[in-house]
Motif scaffolding. Structure first.
Motif, PDB file in Angstrom:
ATOM      1  N   ILE A 400       0.846  -1.202   0.000  1.00  0.00           N
ATOM      2  CA  ILE A 400       0.000   0.000   0.000  1.00  0.00           C
ATOM      3  C   ILE A 400       0.877   1.246   0.000  1.00  0.00           C
ATOM      4  O   ILE A 400       0.622   2.210  -0.721  1.00  0.00           O
ATOM      5  N   TYR A 401       1.965   1.261   0.836  1.00  0.00           N
ATOM      6  CA  TYR A 401       2.892   2.395   0.863  1.00  0.00           C
ATOM      7  C   TYR A 401       3.417   2.651  -0.543  1.00  0.00           C
ATOM      8  O   TYR A 401       3.477   3.782  -1.028  1.00  0.00           O
ATOM      9  N   ASN A 402       3.859   1.560  -1.215  1.00  0.00           N
ATOM     10  CA  ASN A 402       4.447   1.704  -2.542  1.00  0.00           C
ATOM     11  C   ASN A 402       3.438   2.270  -3.543  1.00  0.00           C
ATOM     12  O   ASN A 402       3.792   3.067  -4.414  1.00  0.00           O
ATOM     13  N   GLU A 403       2.172   1.856  -3.420  1.00  0.00           N
ATOM     14  CA  GLU A 403       1.147   2.362  -4.328  1.00  0.00           C
ATOM     15  C   GLU A 403       0.942   3.862  -4.139  1.00  0.00           C
ATOM     16  O   GLU A 403       0.819   4.618  -5.102  1.00  0.00           O
ATOM     17  N   VAL A 404       0.916   4.299  -2.867  1.00  0.00           N
ATOM     18  CA  VAL A 404       0.722   5.722  -2.586  1.00  0.00           C
ATOM     19  C   VAL A 404       1.929   6.521  -3.061  1.00  0.00           C
ATOM     20  O   VAL A 404       1.795   7.579  -3.684  1.00  0.00           O
ATOM     21  N   ILE A 405       3.136   6.014  -2.787  1.00  0.00           N
ATOM     22  CA  ILE A 405       4.357   6.711  -3.193  1.00  0.00           C
ATOM     23  C   ILE A 405       4.445   6.803  -4.715  1.00  0.00           C
ATOM     24  O   ILE A 405       4.915   7.797  -5.272  1.00  0.00           O
ATOM     25  N   ALA A 406       3.954   5.762  -5.396  1.00  0.00           N
ATOM     26  CA  ALA A 406       3.957   5.790  -6.860  1.00  0.00           C
ATOM     27  C   ALA A 406       3.122   6.969  -7.376  1.00  0.00           C
ATOM     28  O   ALA A 406       3.470   7.620  -8.359  1.00  0.00           O
ATOM     29  N   LEU A 407       2.012   7.252  -6.693  1.00  0.00           N
ATOM     30  CA  LEU A 407       1.178   8.398  -7.076  1.00  0.00           C
ATOM     31  C   LEU A 407       1.907   9.714  -6.816  1.00  0.00           C
ATOM     32  O   LEU A 407       1.770  10.675  -7.574  1.00  0.00           O
ATOM     33  N   VAL A 408       2.678   9.766  -5.713  1.00  0.00           N
ATOM     34  CA  VAL A 408       3.454  10.971  -5.398  1.00  0.00           C
ATOM     35  C   VAL A 408       4.479  11.229  -6.501  1.00  0.00           C
ATOM     36  O   VAL A 408       4.654  12.363  -6.971  1.00  0.00           O
ATOM     37  N   LYS A 409       5.164  10.152  -6.917  1.00  0.00           N
ATOM     38  CA  LYS A 409       6.198  10.299  -7.948  1.00  0.00           C
ATOM     39  C   LYS A 409       5.631  10.866  -9.239  1.00  0.00           C
ATOM     40  O   LYS A 409       6.297  11.616  -9.953  1.00  0.00           O
ATOM     41  N   LYS A 410       4.369  10.470  -9.538  1.00  0.00           N
ATOM     42  CA  LYS A 410       3.753  10.952 -10.766  1.00  0.00           C
ATOM     43  C   LYS A 410       3.041  12.284 -10.568  1.00  0.00           C
ATOM     44  O   LYS A 410       2.407  12.800 -11.484  1.00  0.00           O
TER      45      LYS A 410
END
Length: 494
Positions: A400-410
């Motif tokens: 879940i952390y990785n999914e949220v961080i992926a949105l931050v990166k984009k």
């Protein structure tokens, strides 16, 4: 394109009486209430293939009626249908509770078949939490319960075949597709013991759909063949597409995606998505979105990629909470079971002591030491299992952390929506400390909550590291964070 069928197979239990497929009996006013209840349960089971929520609503009323008239058979069928509902919704927490309720009633009513089904559904809930070895044990125990039952009874045939389907699903998730195909064919052998006729054709309609799924990993031509065979065998009295057709559409969509015939693939996958939403089933929906995302990548279709990725992330976040709750419930059940074993051992121990105490005090003392060592060993093992289970939970959280961080990166605007789904109390707790925090300051605190460094925040938000440091200083002042306290540790405690 590599296929991933984890938690993909839709497991159907055709409880519907075989007679409903082989003959239509005339009805009259002399029918008893019990027969009427049976007929409505059959209709409810059929409805689960096309409208889960309506079936669930009807199921509650039918269960109350079964309890009032004392119809144990109907009660067990409806409890099994509840398990099936939670499985199709991919509701791990609900499935653990429903399988436990079915197990208790099946034991009380001395019904081996329903005890077997409860173990099969427990295995499915374990698989939702990636506890595959435990699931295989439960499935083996489910088969053992049926050994003494009539092997020609249609209900027993259905149950055995579906246990084999569950075995096949487990081996598929363990990346053993050839073993999965073998187990599916064992289920097919059970189907072939049913007399020829409409009901046998219905089971083959189901069988070919399932078999095609497992061939996907290494033989897409076989997948296409069996999906089309299933479509040909669709009963004429089923006037609308059901969950079995949903799987056929998904299988064909994946086949054409591998062939690079993307227009045809998308056509089938859109059918799969719309049908899954209409039925209310989540088991196949994730795989549909995953395949559509892969096609969008290959076509460089940015808009489609964003759209389907957003839908997939929303679905995953929705299911994260129920997986979390179900895992804790599984752990608690293990603790309770261990406690019951220890209590029974303790009672046996004291009885043994009472008998031999007059013979030898020395033996009693030695036995006490041995017993305590056994108890200690059991608690150590229980602690080990608890830690292992929590490691699984932490892996889910990391995802879940990785999914949220992926949105931050984009720099995706949906970042805070996904963040609040993953950390539902964080924003409220923060605003309780300082209600005057601006929206941008709350978002900045969310980045700190994700343990992003100054350099990472500067990179993702396209600002200077010095600007990030200034924002940290301002947040410290607004939240009254002491100078000797690390800001990340403080934010982590909110």
């Amino acid at each position: 394109m590599q296929s991933n069928f984890k938690i993909f197979l839709y497991l159907i239990i055709p409880f519907i009486y075989a007679s409903s497929y082989t003959q239509i009996n005339s009805q009259n006013d002399t029918h008893t209430k019990e027969v009427s209840l049976d007929i409505r349960i059959q209709d409810n089971q059929k409805l689960m293939l096309t409208d889960l929520e309506q079936a669930k609503l009807n199921m509650e009323g039918l269960l109350k009626e079964a309890l009032i008239v004392g119809d144990k058979k109907a009660e067990l069928l409806l409890l099994a249908n509840k398990c099936r509902y939670h499985f199709q919704k991919e509701d791990a927490f609900g499935l653990v509770k429903a399988s436990d309720a079915l197990s208790k009633k099946a034991v009380e009513y001395h019904d081996n078949r329903m005890q077997s089904l409860s173990k099969m559904y427990l295995a499915e809930s374990l698989k939702f939490n990636t506890l595959f070895e435990d699931a295989l044990i439960e499935l083996q125990n489910a088969l053992l319960l049926l050994e003494k039952e009539d092997s020609l009874n249609l209900s027993i045939i259905n149950t055995k075949s579906n246990i084999y389907i569950s075995f096949a699903n487990t081996y598929s998730q363990l990346n053993k597709p050839r073993t999965a195909v073998k187990m599916m064919k064992l289920g097919g052998k059970e189907f072939n013991r049913v007399p020829e006729g409409d009901y046998r054709n219905y089971l083959n309609y189901l069988y070919h759909s399932n078999l095609g799924i497992y061939y996907m990993e290494y033989n897409k031509d076989s997948t296409e063949y069996h999906a089309r065979q299933s479509i040909k065998l669709k009963p004429k009295d089923i006037d609308k597409d059901d969950a079995i057709m949903l799987r056929n559409y998904l299988s064909l969509g994946k086949v054409y995606a591998q062939k690079k015939e993307f227009d045809t693939a998308i056509e089938y996958l859109n059918k799969s998505e719309l049908l899954a939403i209409e039925i209310g089933e989540n088991v196949n929906l994730k795989e549909t979105y995953t395949t559509l995302i892969d096609i969008a990548k290959q076509n460089n279709d940015t808009d489609a990629f964003k759209e389907y990725n957003s839908r997939l992330q929303s679905l995953k976040l929705e299911q994260f909470e129920t997986k979390n709750k179900s895992l804790h419930q599984i752990i608690e059940k293990r603790k309770l079971k261990q406690s019951e074993i220890d209590s029974q051992n303790q009672r046996t121990f004291f009885l043994w002591i009472f008998i031999i105490i007059g013979v030898s005090i020395v033996i009693a003392v030695i036995s006490m030491v041995i017993y305590k060592n056994k108890i200690h060993s059991k608690y150590e093992q229980l602690s080990k299992e608890y830690l292992e289970d929590n490691e699984i939970l932490e892996e889910d959280k990391a995802a879940i952390y990785n999914e949220v961080i992926a949105l931050v990166k984009k720099d995706d605007p949906a970042f805070m929506v996904s963040f609040n789904d993953a950390f539902p109390t964080f924003t409220d707790n923060l605003l309780k400390i300082n209600p005057k925090l601006a929206k941008g300051e709350v978002e900045f605190c969310a980045l700190l909550k994700l343990n992003l460094t100054t350099k990472q925040i500067a990179q993702y938000k396209v600002i200077q590291p010095r600007t990030v440091q200034n924002k940290k200083y301002q947040i410290r002042k607004k939240l009254n964070i002491p100078n000797d306290v690390d800001i990340y540790n403080w934010i982590h405690g909110v």
